[in-house]
Write an enzyme that holds these catalytic residues in place. Structure first.
Site, PDB file in Angstrom:
ATOM      1  N   PHE A 157       0.826  -1.208   0.000  1.00  0.00           N
ATOM      2  CA  PHE A 157       0.000   0.000   0.000  1.00  0.00           C
ATOM      3  C   PHE A 157       0.865   1.264   0.000  1.00  0.00           C
ATOM      4  O   PHE A 157       0.857   2.042  -0.963  1.00  0.00           O
ATOM      5  CB  PHE A 157      -0.943  -0.063   1.208  1.00  0.00           C
ATOM      6  CG  PHE A 157      -1.592   1.236   1.586  1.00  0.00           C
ATOM      7  CD1 PHE A 157      -2.283   1.997   0.649  1.00  0.00           C
ATOM      8  CD2 PHE A 157      -1.531   1.694   2.895  1.00  0.00           C
ATOM      9  CE1 PHE A 157      -2.889   3.201   1.009  1.00  0.00           C
ATOM     10  CE2 PHE A 157      -2.140   2.887   3.264  1.00  0.00           C
ATOM     11  CZ  PHE A 157      -2.804   3.642   2.320  1.00  0.00           C
TER      12      PHE A 157
ATOM     13  N   ASN B  99       8.859  -9.234  -1.952  1.00  0.00           N
ATOM     14  CA  ASN B  99       8.731 -10.691  -2.104  1.00  0.00           C
ATOM     15  C   ASN B  99       7.279 -11.110  -2.291  1.00  0.00           C
ATOM     16  O   ASN B  99       6.972 -12.291  -2.418  1.00  0.00           O
ATOM     17  CB  ASN B  99       9.356 -11.426  -0.911  1.00  0.00           C
ATOM     18  CG  ASN B  99       8.588 -11.225   0.385  1.00  0.00           C
ATOM     19  OD1 ASN B  99       7.760 -10.318   0.485  1.00  0.00           O
ATOM     20  ND2 ASN B  99       8.855 -12.054   1.381  1.00  0.00           N
TER      21      ASN B  99
ATOM     22  N   GLY C 105       2.355  -7.889  -0.444  1.00  0.00           N
ATOM     23  CA  GLY C 105       2.189  -6.929  -1.536  1.00  0.00           C
ATOM     24  C   GLY C 105       1.471  -7.535  -2.731  1.00  0.00           C
ATOM     25  O   GLY C 105       1.263  -8.750  -2.791  1.00  0.00           O
TER      26      GLY C 105
ATOM     27  N   SER D 262       7.406  -5.015   5.121  1.00  0.00           N
ATOM     28  CA  SER D 262       6.967  -5.627   6.383  1.00  0.00           C
ATOM     29  C   SER D 262       5.477  -5.895   6.305  1.00  0.00           C
ATOM     30  O   SER D 262       4.734  -5.075   5.769  1.00  0.00           O
ATOM     31  CB  SER D 262       7.223  -4.706   7.580  1.00  0.00           C
ATOM     32  OG  SER D 262       6.715  -5.313   8.769  1.00  0.00           O
TER      33      SER D 262
ATOM     34  N   ASN E 140      20.404  -6.129   6.530  1.00  0.00           N
ATOM     35  CA  ASN E 140      20.888  -6.230   5.143  1.00  0.00           C
ATOM     36  C   ASN E 140      20.853  -4.874   4.437  1.00  0.00           C
ATOM     37  O   ASN E 140      21.781  -4.516   3.703  1.00  0.00           O
ATOM     38  CB  ASN E 140      20.036  -7.232   4.354  1.00  0.00           C
ATOM     39  CG  ASN E 140      20.319  -8.664   4.751  1.00  0.00           C
ATOM     40  OD1 ASN E 140      21.376  -8.972   5.295  1.00  0.00           O
ATOM     41  ND2 ASN E 140      19.378  -9.556   4.497  1.00  0.00           N
TER      42      ASN E 140
ATOM     43  N   GLY F 105      23.435  -2.459   5.732  1.00  0.00           N
ATOM     44  CA  GLY F 105      24.728  -2.840   5.155  1.00  0.00           C
ATOM     45  C   GLY F 105      24.868  -2.336   3.732  1.00  0.00           C
ATOM     46  O   GLY F 105      25.930  -1.828   3.337  1.00  0.00           O
TER      47      GLY F 105
ATOM     48  N   ALA G 222      10.865   2.609   7.813  1.00  0.00           N
ATOM     49  CA  ALA G 222       9.467   2.795   8.218  1.00  0.00           C
ATOM     50  C   ALA G 222       9.254   2.160   9.577  1.00  0.00           C
ATOM     51  O   ALA G 222       9.167   0.942   9.699  1.00  0.00           O
ATOM     52  CB  ALA G 222       8.541   2.158   7.192  1.00  0.00           C
TER      53      ALA G 222
ATOM     54  N   TYR H  64       5.376  -7.682  15.887  1.00  0.00           N
ATOM     55  CA  TYR H  64       5.438  -6.479  15.041  1.00  0.00           C
ATOM     56  C   TYR H  64       6.053  -5.311  15.811  1.00  0.00           C
ATOM     57  O   TYR H  64       6.986  -4.655  15.340  1.00  0.00           O
ATOM     58  CB  TYR H  64       4.030  -6.118  14.560  1.00  0.00           C
ATOM     59  CG  TYR H  64       3.977  -4.933  13.623  1.00  0.00           C
ATOM     60  CD1 TYR H  64       4.541  -4.996  12.349  1.00  0.00           C
ATOM     61  CD2 TYR H  64       3.343  -3.747  14.007  1.00  0.00           C
ATOM     62  CE1 TYR H  64       4.477  -3.910  11.482  1.00  0.00           C
ATOM     63  CE2 TYR H  64       3.272  -2.665  13.145  1.00  0.00           C
ATOM     64  CZ  TYR H  64       3.843  -2.752  11.887  1.00  0.00           C
ATOM     65  OH  TYR H  64       3.779  -1.673  11.039  1.00  0.00           O
TER      66      TYR H  64
ATOM     67  N   THR I 264      -2.663   5.066   8.510  1.00  0.00           N
ATOM     68  CA  THR I 264      -2.721   5.704   7.190  1.00  0.00           C
ATOM     69  C   THR I 264      -3.720   4.947   6.325  1.00  0.00           C
ATOM     70  O   THR I 264      -3.839   3.726   6.439  1.00  0.00           O
ATOM     71  CB  THR I 264      -1.320   5.705   6.545  1.00  0.00           C
ATOM     72  OG1 THR I 264      -0.407   6.352   7.438  1.00  0.00           O
ATOM     73  CG2 THR I 264      -1.308   6.431   5.217  1.00  0.00           C
TER      74      THR I 264
END
Length: 327
Positions: free
Chosen positions: A12, A33, A37, A76, A100, A103, A115, A146, A176
């Protein structure tokens, strides 16, 4: 052309951020991934020369060839239904995924914005919530996967900033809403609108006195955009301080949709926050930002989006099958 990596790009918020940075003339690399989504959120970008997409899990090593100027880490699960079904993936994307990407930011000398969420405040004992409030979180409760993933995410981000000198930004996002929200993701706006469109009674958990503050997605994206380009490395609340009780909000939905359902009450889930309202003094002072879209206006646009869904999408009880992601 500045190059930006946006993780969770098919989600979103990630999809709206992709739109904004394309509009601002950036080369956008979307990564997702697709566990929560959906490619339909960004399929309109595939034909553009300054957009590319990587189907990748950020909890595994992340490599982006060439120059990289900015990273937005928005990958997430973000709905209670999701993170109760995929608790370990939720913890991993906040910990391993953030590690990751920090890095990568360090190697590429890129600025990274992560976020975070108002959930770091847990069920707050301070109202409204300011950035210097440490929160009231149950680490082992059902929502802890979470909340603690996001709290750890903030900690490791600050460690990379202070120890490695990485340019970091942290946004604490409050509720949101807007087009492209998933219909059955357990959050109150899609839940109420979905129930109204299907002719079902509106379900309130608890007595409806708990409050939320809803920020329209365009306002949220503007706040994130300004924070990324600021020079402030510490957490900033971005949300709408216009607070409303869930009971009153249900009445607004009934009025908006012109339906005549009744409201039914169910027990409140464990550790569900009773109050949620951002103090946005810092965002106003640092970013000259405050929300502009009134709830009546934003909800009208959001309702039109949900009305445009096919009856098949509207009647689906489950939006996501996570079996392929659980090992």
């Amino acid at each position: 052309m500045k190059r930006i990596l946006i993780t969770g790009a098919a989600g979103f918020l990630g999809s709206h951020l992709s739109d904004r940075f394309i509009k601002e003339g950036y080369y956008v690399i979307g990564m997702d991934n697709l566990i929560t989504g959906d490619l339909k959120n960004i399929e309109h970008l595939f034909k553009l020369k300054n957009f590319e997409f990587y189907h990748h899990d950020v909890t595994k090593f992340v490599n982006i060839p060439g120059q990289l100027d900015y990273i937005l880490h928005f990958a997430s699960p973000a709905s209670p239904i999701d993170y109760l079904k995929i608790p370990i993936q939720t913890l991993k994307v906040g910990s391993l995924g953030t590690h990751n990407l920090l890095g990568l930011a360090r190697v590429k000398k890129a600025r990274i914005l992560i976020a975070s969420t108002s959930e770091v405040y847990g069920d707050p004992l301070v109202h409204p919530q300011t950035e210097d409030y440490y929160g009231n979180v149950n680490t082992i409760g059902p929502r802890g996967v979470y909340d603690e993933a996001k709290r750890f995410q903030e900690s490791i981000t600050m460690a990379y900033h202070t120890f490695h000198g990485v340019e970091t930004r942290i946004v604490r996002i409050f509720n949101t809403y807007g087009p492209r929200m998933r219909l059955n993701d357990g959050r109150v706006i899609p839940a109420f609108i979905g129930q109204a469109l299907r002719g079902e009674d509106l379900t309130i958990f608890g007595d409806g006195s708990q409050t939320r503050s809803f920020c329209y997605v365009d306002d949220q994206v503007e706040g994130i955009y300004r924070l990324l380009h600021s020079d402030y490395p510490y957490p900033v609340n971005i949300g709408n301080p216009d607070e409303i009780s869930i009971k009153d909000f249900a009445e607004e939905i009934i009025k908006l949709t012109g339906t005549s359902q009744k409201v039914v009450y169910h027990p409140l889930p464990v550790n569900d926050p009773l109050q949620r309202q951002p103090d946005i003094s810092k965002a106003k002072a640092l970013l000259d930002w405050e929300p502009r879209v009134k709830r009546a206006e934003g909800m009208k646009i959001t309702y039109e989006y949900f009305k445009s869904l096919s009856s098949e999408e509207l009647m689906k009880e489950e939006h996501k099958d996570f079996s392929g992601f659980i090992h």
